[in-house]
Design a protein around this motif. Structure first.
Motif, PDB file in Angstrom:
ATOM      1  N   PRO A 207       0.740  -1.492   0.192  1.00 13.56           N
ATOM      2  CA  PRO A 207      -0.032   0.111  -0.140  1.00 13.56           C
ATOM      3  C   PRO A 207       0.708   1.315   0.007  1.00 13.56           C
ATOM      4  CG  PRO A 207      -0.204  -1.265   2.020  1.00 13.56           C
ATOM      5  CD  PRO A 207       0.809  -1.848   1.659  1.00 13.56           C
ATOM      6  N   LYS A 213      11.147   5.068  -1.831  1.00 10.45           N
ATOM      7  CA  LYS A 213      11.256   6.104  -0.969  1.00 10.45           C
ATOM      8  C   LYS A 213      12.984   4.772  -0.704  1.00 10.45           C
ATOM      9  CE  LYS A 213       9.368  10.181  -0.181  1.00 10.45           C
ATOM     10  NZ  LYS A 213       8.267  10.106   1.013  1.00 10.45           N
ATOM     11  N   ARG A 275       5.417  11.182  -6.132  1.00 11.86           N
ATOM     12  CA  ARG A 275       4.502  13.069  -6.151  1.00 11.86           C
ATOM     13  C   ARG A 275       3.155  12.691  -6.404  1.00 11.86           C
ATOM     14  NH1 ARG A 275       8.050  17.421  -5.725  1.00 11.86           N
ATOM     15  NH2 ARG A 275       6.401  18.074  -6.760  1.00 11.86           N
ATOM     16  N   ARG A 514      17.024  16.985  -5.013  1.00 10.78           N
ATOM     17  CA  ARG A 514      16.907  17.731  -6.850  1.00 10.78           C
ATOM     18  C   ARG A 514      17.895  18.433  -7.726  1.00 10.78           C
ATOM     19  NH1 ARG A 514      12.552  23.218  -6.715  1.00 10.78           N
ATOM     20  NH2 ARG A 514      10.794  21.610  -7.038  1.00 10.78           N
ATOM     21  N   ALA A 679      -3.048  23.445   6.170  1.00 15.04           N
ATOM     22  CA  ALA A 679      -2.588  22.748   5.900  1.00 15.04           C
ATOM     23  C   ALA A 679      -1.348  23.702   5.076  1.00 15.04           C
ATOM     24  CB  ALA A 679      -2.718  21.505   4.622  1.00 15.04           C
ATOM     25  N   VAL A 683       2.136  24.650   6.047  1.00 12.81           N
ATOM     26  CA  VAL A 683       3.654  24.551   4.063  1.00 12.81           C
ATOM     27  C   VAL A 683       3.774  25.410   4.321  1.00 12.81           C
ATOM     28  CG1 VAL A 683       2.915  22.597   2.951  1.00 12.81           C
ATOM     29  CG2 VAL A 683       1.860  24.837   2.712  1.00 12.81           C
ATOM     30  N   GLY A 686       8.513  27.798   4.216  1.00 19.17           N
ATOM     31  CA  GLY A 686       9.350  27.178   3.336  1.00 19.17           C
ATOM     32  C   GLY A 686       9.963  25.814   2.609  1.00 19.17           C
ATOM     33  N   ASP A 687      10.456  25.914   2.111  1.00 18.62           N
ATOM     34  CA  ASP A 687      11.076  24.558   1.433  1.00 18.62           C
ATOM     35  C   ASP A 687      11.490  24.211   2.285  1.00 18.62           C
ATOM     36  OD1 ASP A 687      13.739  23.582  -0.802  1.00 18.62           O
ATOM     37  OD2 ASP A 687      13.651  25.819   0.986  1.00 18.62           O
TER      38      ASP A 687
ATOM     39  N   TYR B  39      -1.224   4.824   4.669  1.00 18.46           N
ATOM     40  CA  TYR B  39      -1.495   4.489   4.209  1.00 18.46           C
ATOM     41  C   TYR B  39      -1.195   6.477   3.742  1.00 18.46           C
ATOM     42  CZ  TYR B  39      -2.399   6.013  -1.466  1.00 18.46           C
ATOM     43  OH  TYR B  39      -2.472   6.863  -2.013  1.00 18.46           O
ATOM     44  N   GLU B  42       1.183   8.870   5.045  1.00 16.32           N
ATOM     45  CA  GLU B  42       2.313   8.495   4.365  1.00 16.32           C
ATOM     46  C   GLU B  42       2.000   9.613   3.710  1.00 16.32           C
ATOM     47  OE1 GLU B  42       3.278   4.663   2.742  1.00 16.32           O
ATOM     48  OE2 GLU B  42       3.860   4.407   4.853  1.00 16.32           O
ATOM     49  N   ARG B  43       0.808   9.937   2.749  1.00 18.22           N
ATOM     50  CA  ARG B  43       0.858  10.775   1.505  1.00 18.22           C
ATOM     51  C   ARG B  43      -0.303  12.221   2.107  1.00 18.22           C
ATOM     52  NH1 ARG B  43       1.049  10.987  -3.122  1.00 18.22           N
ATOM     53  NH2 ARG B  43      -0.447  12.300  -3.724  1.00 18.22           N
ATOM     54  N   LYS B  44       0.101  12.462   2.833  1.00 15.01           N
ATOM     55  CA  LYS B  44       0.149  13.424   4.002  1.00 15.01           C
ATOM     56  C   LYS B  44       1.103  14.237   3.749  1.00 15.01           C
ATOM     57  CE  LYS B  44      -0.059  14.265   8.473  1.00 15.01           C
ATOM     58  NZ  LYS B  44      -0.382  14.534   9.642  1.00 15.01           N
ATOM     59  N   GLU B  45       2.750  13.510   4.176  1.00 14.54           N
ATOM     60  CA  GLU B  45       3.498  14.010   4.569  1.00 14.54           C
ATOM     61  C   GLU B  45       3.848  14.578   2.988  1.00 14.54           C
ATOM     62  OE1 GLU B  45       5.770  14.861   6.562  1.00 14.54           O
ATOM     63  OE2 GLU B  45       3.968  13.989   8.377  1.00 14.54           O
ATOM     64  N   GLN B  46       4.115  13.526   1.811  1.00 15.68           N
ATOM     65  CA  GLN B  46       4.343  14.116   0.666  1.00 15.68           C
ATOM     66  C   GLN B  46       2.631  14.694   0.023  1.00 15.68           C
ATOM     67  OE1 GLN B  46       6.545  11.826  -1.198  1.00 15.68           O
ATOM     68  NE2 GLN B  46       6.000  14.217  -3.287  1.00 15.68           N
ATOM     69  N   TYR B  48       2.002  17.463   1.161  1.00 20.02           N
ATOM     70  CA  TYR B  48       2.503  18.275   2.071  1.00 20.02           C
ATOM     71  C   TYR B  48       4.111  18.622   2.176  1.00 20.02           C
ATOM     72  CZ  TYR B  48      -0.413  18.953   6.787  1.00 20.02           C
ATOM     73  OH  TYR B  48      -1.141  19.050   7.784  1.00 20.02           O
ATOM     74  N   GLU B  49       4.637  18.336   1.110  1.00 21.10           N
ATOM     75  CA  GLU B  49       5.820  18.561   0.990  1.00 21.10           C
ATOM     76  C   GLU B  49       5.162  18.762  -1.280  1.00 21.10           C
ATOM     77  OE1 GLU B  49       9.116  15.139   0.384  1.00 21.10           O
ATOM     78  OE2 GLU B  49      10.420  15.664  -1.056  1.00 21.10           O
ATOM     79  N   ASN B  50       5.133  18.199  -0.940  1.00 25.28           N
ATOM     80  CA  ASN B  50       4.329  18.749  -3.094  1.00 25.28           C
ATOM     81  C   ASN B  50       4.211  19.985  -2.834  1.00 25.28           C
ATOM     82  OD1 ASN B  50       4.938  16.719  -3.090  1.00 25.28           O
ATOM     83  ND2 ASN B  50       2.626  16.500  -4.389  1.00 25.28           N
ATOM     84  N   LEU B  51       2.838  20.528  -1.581  1.00 26.36           N
ATOM     85  CA  LEU B  51       2.771  22.375  -1.611  1.00 26.36           C
ATOM     86  C   LEU B  51       4.310  23.037  -0.597  1.00 26.36           C
ATOM     87  CD1 LEU B  51      -0.298  21.821   1.104  1.00 26.36           C
ATOM     88  CD2 LEU B  51      -0.152  23.613  -1.000  1.00 26.36           C
ATOM     89  N   ARG B  52       5.320  22.318   0.132  1.00 20.08           N
ATOM     90  CA  ARG B  52       6.699  23.080  -0.113  1.00 20.08           C
ATOM     91  C   ARG B  52       7.216  23.356  -1.381  1.00 20.08           C
ATOM     92  NH1 ARG B  52       6.740  20.246   4.942  1.00 20.08           N
ATOM     93  NH2 ARG B  52       7.412  18.821   3.768  1.00 20.08           N
ATOM     94  N   ASP B  53       6.999  22.520  -1.937  1.00 23.79           N
ATOM     95  CA  ASP B  53       7.511  22.832  -3.195  1.00 23.79           C
ATOM     96  C   ASP B  53       6.788  23.751  -4.320  1.00 23.79           C
ATOM     97  OD1 ASP B  53       9.929  21.322  -3.134  1.00 23.79           O
ATOM     98  OD2 ASP B  53       9.174  19.629  -4.812  1.00 23.79           O
ATOM     99  N   THR B  79      -5.558  17.768  -0.126  1.00 30.21           N
ATOM    100  CA  THR B  79      -4.948  18.262   0.805  1.00 30.21           C
ATOM    101  C   THR B  79      -5.870  17.194   2.134  1.00 30.21           C
ATOM    102  OG1 THR B  79      -2.994  19.100   0.490  1.00 30.21           O
ATOM    103  CG2 THR B  79      -2.943  18.706   3.192  1.00 30.21           C
TER     104      THR B  79
END
Lengths: 687, 92
Positions: A207, A213, A275, A514, A679, A683, A686-687, B39, B42-46, B48-53, B79
């Motif tokens: 799942p 990763k 992603r 990156r 949310a 975020v 910053g990055d 799951y 995990e997806r939430k972390e991803q 958040y990372e996409n939003l930060r990006d 999200t």
């Protein structure tokens, strides 16, 4: 020691077979929840330990073979064939992979080593690692079966035991040959690990995408080994084969390049899965193909399927590899068909103007290149099978197809980083492309003014044209990547009031994957510039008498002597050439020709003087039998050193990409998960 | 090393490896089945990372304002749905 080696190889096979069988049974019991007399978790753990124990046993066998090589035990057929008493110590190690039996043992040992590390790290995700370990054991059973029953390295020599062995193939008696094959094999073998994880994740319907990763470091490390193996091989071909080039589209070179292409495609497209949950089937097949191509590479190198200067060990072992490939593909197809519903994409491609689409194009181009090379490599075999005559596919075919594909790939290397994820407007794209476009066109104009013209005496010169395009694109891509670094560093600089360099460092540390990737792209650009230099190669050949001269490019070579030498391993003759430039003596070169005593085989030792602008490459071709004078061939190869410099950037970039990120400067995890509006707060930091 | 010595050494190694493999061990690693909630986390972390990006690329000047706002709204919507499902599962 030979009895010990043979015995522990059998033990290793038994342990691998137990690992496969017990692991499969345990995973089946866990998956179905069936009651059993023994706890399936305990059974799985014994399987894991059998894998670790198997590595110790294969290490024992590899140690025994190396020991016997150093002990000059010529009662062992493999050692009599591939070593001799006078062989220097470093090359005695190389004897381990110079022949079929030894190289298969090396495959098994490296696979055991990868499996050893994997099994030690099993607590990361016990079930996924159990699947991966069991699949690795299946591959290991195949290789250990070969070294036990088909190509045993400890077989005794029939007949009288010779006082000395035949020696190592002279082509292999070069320093890089001590590290090039192990690197290449680390790459080939290493792709078994991401393959095993991907197949295991599919079998267990893992799942989510966390398995990607988990395997990222494995895939990157493996890719790095294969990359280094390929470039070391290129350098070896350049320095040893004496034809002035580094890549001849030889089937064995192609065999190493194909899994590299699909592996590179996987490294890019897997980011989309991570992603956005896209391209799951595609990625699974990319890694399946990469593994299958690695096996095909081993088959081509060791199976005697094709003729090649690199195929050092040929035999009829090919049928075993073909059978194994068929089994691997059957297992992959069966698992895919059974579990394909698990691979539904969660999202669709939103726009053609996005990072996703650039990855997709990049994948298609890499696969097109792979298909062309596969077709060219296998065509002689297919033509012989169908028509009865072997049709050779030479370098012109590959160059005609692969060079334009490579240039398009370079273009995408520059375009990708400039496009944001998801989608954007054409206005934004135009704005991002202004500076790289200026660099591209500016470079083209400068090159044209400097005399790099795509025509020669009124006719079109394809080599110059491609070189011109390569220089222009390289400038554009380099500028695009540099602008990415500067843009990012400027954001950090404004946020943290650091200076530019410190901000750049922090930028890279915050997103190592990156910006390490961009560093790899810079390396690729530098390599391409080096490759483009080959369009301007020059050479000259001359029979030199004492104090006579010959010229190539800006250099004049004056023969000041030729002499002979000998040691226990080989006899050599070489010319002493003083090299002049602008009337001034610059340095001396000594191109050499050796005849190895044990094998009575000749070998060229090229003299190379390398500067950033070009290589002066001098070959001692032998003596004229009528006059006794040496025949010298001199090449002026522009920009070759850029290729090796580019590799350094690729290695550095990979190390950066492997480094863990600094934690992002946010308070994301402290935000209550139940409130969607938070949310954004999570975020914004910053990055 | 004679042939007999080699076989004896190999047999001793085999014995040691057999003991290591089959030694009764009760503390082997175990793991519970991964749930939908795992799951989603995990997806939430991803996400958040996409939003930060996205935020970072906007600040770096890669997105015009209107593109950025559209993309951010889409990601935040995704999200929000995910967080709602997480909350639902955690309460269940």
């Amino acid at each position: 020691m030979a009895a010990f080696g043979s015995f522990v190889l059998l033990i290793a096979l038994a342990l691998a077979a137990y690992n496969l069988f017990a692991g499969a049974v345990a995973l089946r019991l866990i998956a179905t929840g069936q009651p059993a007399r023994i706890s399936p978790e305990r059974l799985a753990d014994t399987a894991r330990r059998a894998g670790i124990a198997g590595f110790v046993a294969v290490t024992g066998a590899a140690f025994a073979l190396v020991w016997l090589v150093f002990a000059n035990d010529f009662s062992i057929a493999y050692i009599a064939e591939h070593s001799n008493r006078a062989l220097p110590a470093a090359y005695k190690f190389a004897a381990l992979w110079s022949g079929q039996e030894g190289s298969l043992l090396l495959w098994a040992w490296l696979l055991g080593a990868y499996g050893f590390v994997l099994r030690l790290l099993h607590k990361t995700d016990v079930k996924l690692y159990a699947y991966a370990g069991t699949i690795l054991a299946g591959v290991q059973v195949f290789f250990l079966t070969l070294v036990n029953f088909v190509a045993p390295p400890f077989s005794l020599l029939r007949g009288a035991i010779p006082d000395d062995g035949n020696g190592l193939n002279p082509l292999l008696q070069y320093p890089e040959m001590v590290i090039h094959p192990p690197m290449l094999y680390l790459g080939y073998v290493g792709f078994t690990v991401p393959f095993a994880f991907a197949l295991g994740a599919l079998m267990m319907r893992y799942p989510g995408e966390k398995w990607i990763k988990i395997t990222r470091s494995w895939t990157l490390v493996t890719w790095l080994f294969l990359t280094m193996g390929i470039f070391l091989g290129m350098h070896w071909a350049y320095a040893v084969l004496g034809w002035g080039g580094y890549w001849g589209w030889d089937p064995v070179e192609n065999a190493s390049f194909m899994p590299w292409l699909t592996g590179t495609a996987f490294l890019h497209s897997v980011m989309m899965q991570e992603r956005k949950g896209m391209m799951k089937s595609w990625n699974v097949w990319l890694i399946f193909s990469t593994f299958a191509l690695s096996i095909l590479g081993t088959l081509l190198t060791r199976g005697g399927l094709v003729s090649s200067v690199h195929a050092f060990a040929q035999s009829s072992i090919g049928n075993w590899f073909v059978a194994f490939l068929v089994i691997v593909l059957a297992v992959c197809i069966f698992t895919y068909v059974l579990q394909r519903s698990h691979l539904q994409s969660e999202q669709r491609l939103e726009s053609l103007v996005s990072r996703e689409s650039s990855f997709l194009f990049n994948n298609l181009v890499l696969l097109a290149a792979c298909f062309v090379i596969l077709w060219g490599t296998l065509f002689p075999i297919l033509s012989e099978y169908v028509q009865g005559t072997k049709v050779t596919v030479g370098a012109p075919f590959y160059n005609r197809v692969a060079v334009p594909i490579g240039l398009f790939l370079l273009f995408l290397t520059g375009v990708g980083p400039l496009l944001p994820w998801r989608s954007t407007s054409l206005r934004a794209v135009r704005r991002n492309f202004v500076i790289p476009s200026i660099a591209l066109w500016g470079t083209l104009i400068v090159c044209l003014v400097a005399g790099v013209k795509p025509w020669h005496d009124g006719s079109f010169d394809a080599g110059n044209f491609y070189a011109l395009v390569a220089f222009g694109l390289s400038a554009g891509v380099f500028t695009a990547i540099l602008s990415e670094y500067l843009r990012g560093a400027n954001v950090i600089r404004k946020q943290t009031r650091r200076n530019l360099f410190s901000a750049m460092y922090l930028l890279i540390r915050r997103n190592t994957r990156r910006y390490g990737g961009y560093l790899i792209h810079i390396g690729v650009v530098i390599v391409v510039v080096g490759l483009a230099g080959s369009a301007f190669n020059r050479n000259s050949e001359s029979e030199l008498t004492l104090n006579s001269t010959m010229s190539v490019g800006p250099y004049t070579l004056k023969c000041v002597g030729f002499t002979q030498d000998s040691n226990l391993n080989y006899n050599s003759e070489y010319a002493l050439l003083d090299v002049y430039r602008g009337g001034k003596k610059q340095f001396q070169m000594t191109p050499e020709k050796r005849v190895y005593l044990a094998s009575q085989q000749p070998q060229t030792m090229v003299a190379i003087h390398s500067v950033p602008g070009w290589d002066l490459y001098v070959v001692y071709e032998g003596t004229n039998p009528d006059t006794g004078n040496p025949i010298i061939k001199a090449f002026l190869n522009p920009l070759v050193s850029w290729i090796w410099a580019g590799v350094i950037f690729i290695v550095l970039g990979t190390f950066v990409a492997l480094t863990p990120n600094l934690a992002p400067a946010t308070v994301a995890l402290r935000v209550a998960a139940a409130q969607p509006s938070t949310a954004e707060a999570a975020v914004r930091g910053g990055d | 090393m004679t042939e007999l010595q080699g076989v004896i050494a190999g047999a001793m190694l085999a014995l040691a490896l057999g003991i290591y493999t089959f030694w009764p061990e009760n503390a082997f690693a175990n793991q519970r089945e991964k749930t939908r909630l795992d799951y989603l986390l995990e997806r939430k972390e991803q996400l958040y990372e996409n939003l930060r990006d996205l935020n970072f690329e906007h600040r770096a000047g890669k997105y015009p304002e209107e593109d950025f706002l559209t993309q951010r709204a889409l990601l935040e919507d995704e999200t929000a749905q995910l967080l709602a499902e997480i909350e639902h599962l955690q309460q269940a």
